[in-house]
Scaffold this active site. Sequence first.
Site, short mmCIF file in Angstrom:
data_model
loop_
_atom_site.label_atom_id
_atom_site.label_comp_id
_atom_site.label_asym_id
_atom_site.label_seq_id
_atom_site.Cartn_x
_atom_site.Cartn_y
_atom_site.Cartn_z
N GLU A 2 -71.21 -66.61 -67.73
CA GLU A 2 -70.91 -65.20 -67.56
C GLU A 2 -70.11 -64.63 -68.73
OE1 GLU A 2 -67.96 -63.86 -65.12
OE2 GLU A 2 -68.92 -61.95 -64.70
N CYS A 91 -68.23 -71.92 -59.57
CA CYS A 91 -67.33 -70.94 -60.19
C CYS A 91 -65.93 -71.01 -59.57
CB CYS A 91 -67.91 -69.53 -60.04
SG CYS A 91 -66.86 -68.32 -60.83
N ASN A 192 -72.20 -82.47 -66.71
CA ASN A 192 -71.69 -81.31 -67.44
C ASN A 192 -70.17 -81.38 -67.53
OD1 ASN A 192 -70.65 -78.16 -66.42
ND2 ASN A 192 -71.65 -78.39 -68.39
C1 LIG Z 1 -66.55 -68.01 -69.85
C2 LIG Z 1 -67.31 -68.93 -68.93
C3 LIG Z 1 -68.30 -68.41 -68.12
C4 LIG Z 1 -69.03 -69.26 -67.26
N1 LIG Z 1 -70.02 -68.73 -66.49
C5 LIG Z 1 -70.77 -69.55 -65.71
C6 LIG Z 1 -71.86 -69.04 -64.94
O1 LIG Z 1 -72.13 -67.82 -64.92
N2 LIG Z 1 -72.58 -69.92 -64.21
C7 LIG Z 1 -72.30 -71.28 -64.21
O2 LIG Z 1 -72.99 -72.05 -63.54
N3 LIG Z 1 -71.28 -71.76 -64.91
C8 LIG Z 1 -70.52 -70.94 -65.66
N4 LIG Z 1 -69.49 -71.46 -66.40
C9 LIG Z 1 -69.21 -72.91 -66.35
C10 LIG Z 1 -70.04 -73.65 -67.41
O3 LIG Z 1 -71.40 -73.56 -67.12
C11 LIG Z 1 -69.67 -75.14 -67.45
O4 LIG Z 1 -69.93 -75.71 -66.19
C12 LIG Z 1 -68.21 -75.37 -67.78
O5 LIG Z 1 -67.78 -74.55 -68.84
C13 LIG Z 1 -67.96 -76.84 -68.11
O6 LIG Z 1 -68.74 -77.25 -69.18
P1 LIG Z 1 -68.14 -77.30 -70.68
O7 LIG Z 1 -66.86 -78.08 -70.62
O8 LIG Z 1 -69.25 -77.98 -71.45
O9 LIG Z 1 -67.93 -75.88 -71.08
C14 LIG Z 1 -68.74 -70.64 -67.23
C15 LIG Z 1 -67.73 -71.15 -68.05
C16 LIG Z 1 -67.02 -70.33 -68.90
C17 LIG Z 1 -65.94 -70.92 -69.77
#
Ligand SMILES: Cc1cc2nc3c(=O)[nH]c(=O)nc-3n(C[C@H](O)[C@H](O)[C@H](O)COP(=O)(O)O)c2cc1C
Length: 312
Positions: A2, A91, A192
Site C-alpha cells: 500500500e 496488515c 516473506n
Molecule cells: C509501506 C508498506 C505497505 C504494505 N502494504 C501491504 C499490502 O497492501 N498488502 C500486503 O499483503 N502486504 C503489505 N505490506 C507488507 C509486505 O507485503 C511484506 O509482507 C512486509 O513488508 C515484510 O516483507 P519485507 O520485510 O520483505 O518488506 C506492506 C508493507 C509496507 C512496509
Amino acid sequence: MEGVIDAPMRRLLSGIGGYDRCVTEFIRVTNVLLPERVFLRLCPELETEGHTLSGVPVYTQLLGSDRHALAINAKRAVAMGAPGVDLNFGCPAKTVNNSMGGSILLRDPDSVALIVKSVRDAVDPHVPVTAKIRLGYDDHHALPEIVGLIRDAGADEIAIHARTKFDGYKPPAKWSAVKQVMNVGVEATYINGEIWNVLDAGEARQHSGCAHIMLGRGALAAPDLARRILAAESDEMLALLPWEKVCEMVRQQFLTSDSQSPRHVGNRTKQWLAYLKRSYPEVPDLFTRLRTLHDVTAILHAFDEHLKCSQR
Ligand SMILES: Cc1cc2nc3c(=O)[nH]c(=O)nc-3n(C[C@H](O)[C@H](O)[C@H](O)COP(=O)(O)O)c2cc1C
C-alpha cells in the site's frame, strides 16, 4: 504494498524480471460491493487481462472481515479479469485492525477459514485464491492451526510474513518458525520478510523449508533483486544494476506516476529513495537535493544536477 508498489511500480519491477506474480495494494472491503472504478484504480492491469505489460499476472488483494462482502467483491474482481484473488490477513495497521481487518483476524482462525472458504466458493475453481498471513498475532503458537484451516478452506497458496503482528516490522524475520507448518501447508507456501539480497533469499528458503519467496521492501531497495535471485538458482551471479540505470528508472517513475499527483508531487519518489539507500551509496546526495522540492521542474533539475555530479 500500500502506497509504494502501485501499478507503475509493478510494471517497472516485473519488466526487469524474476517475478512470477504481483499482488495489488490491498483493497479495503467493508460490507458493500465496490464499484468497478475502485478495482480499476488500484489494479489498472484489469484492463489488460490482469497482467503487467511484461505478462506477469497481478492478483487482486482484498482486505476485510465480512466474508459475504469479500466473496461478492472477489467475484467482481475475477469477472473483471483478475487472474487470482489474494486475501490479506497480515496488515498490522491500527486503523485496519480496529475495523477487524488484516492481522487481527489471526486471533480467530475459524473466521479466517470461513472467509477463505466463502471466497473460494464464490469464484471460478480455476482461479487461484491465496492468503497472506503473519506467524500469528501475539505469538506463533496457533500457526499450524491457522495454516491447516486455510488449507482445508481451499486456498491454493499461502504467503507467510515470518513475524507476528506484535513484531511489526522489527528485524529479524523468524524464517525458521515457518518450518513447523511445511508439512501441513497448502500446495505452495511462500516465505516473506527481511529478504534484502540473494544471500537472504537462500537463507530464508533454507530456514523455512519454503521453495517460494515473496519480496516486499527488498524489491524497492534493489529493483533487480528478483532477477538476481532467479539467476543464482542456476549458479549465475549477476551484478547489482548500476546506479545510473536505476537513477534513470527513478526519474522515469517520477515523470510517469509521481509527478501526476498534484498534492503530493515527489512523495513516492522520496519514499522509494529511502529504500534504495540500502543498496546505493549515491542516494543520499539525490535525496538531499530533492527533500524540500514539490515542483516538477525543480525536481527534474535536481535529478540532472545529481547525475552531473555523480558522473564527474
Ligand atoms: C509501506 C508498506 C505497505 C504494505 N502494504 C501491504 C499490502 O497492501 N498488502 C500486503 O499483503 N502486504 C503489505 N505490506 C507488507 C509486505 O507485503 C511484506 O509482507 C512486509 O513488508 C515484510 O516483507 P519485507 O520485510 O520483505 O518488506 C506492506 C508493507 C509496507 C512496509
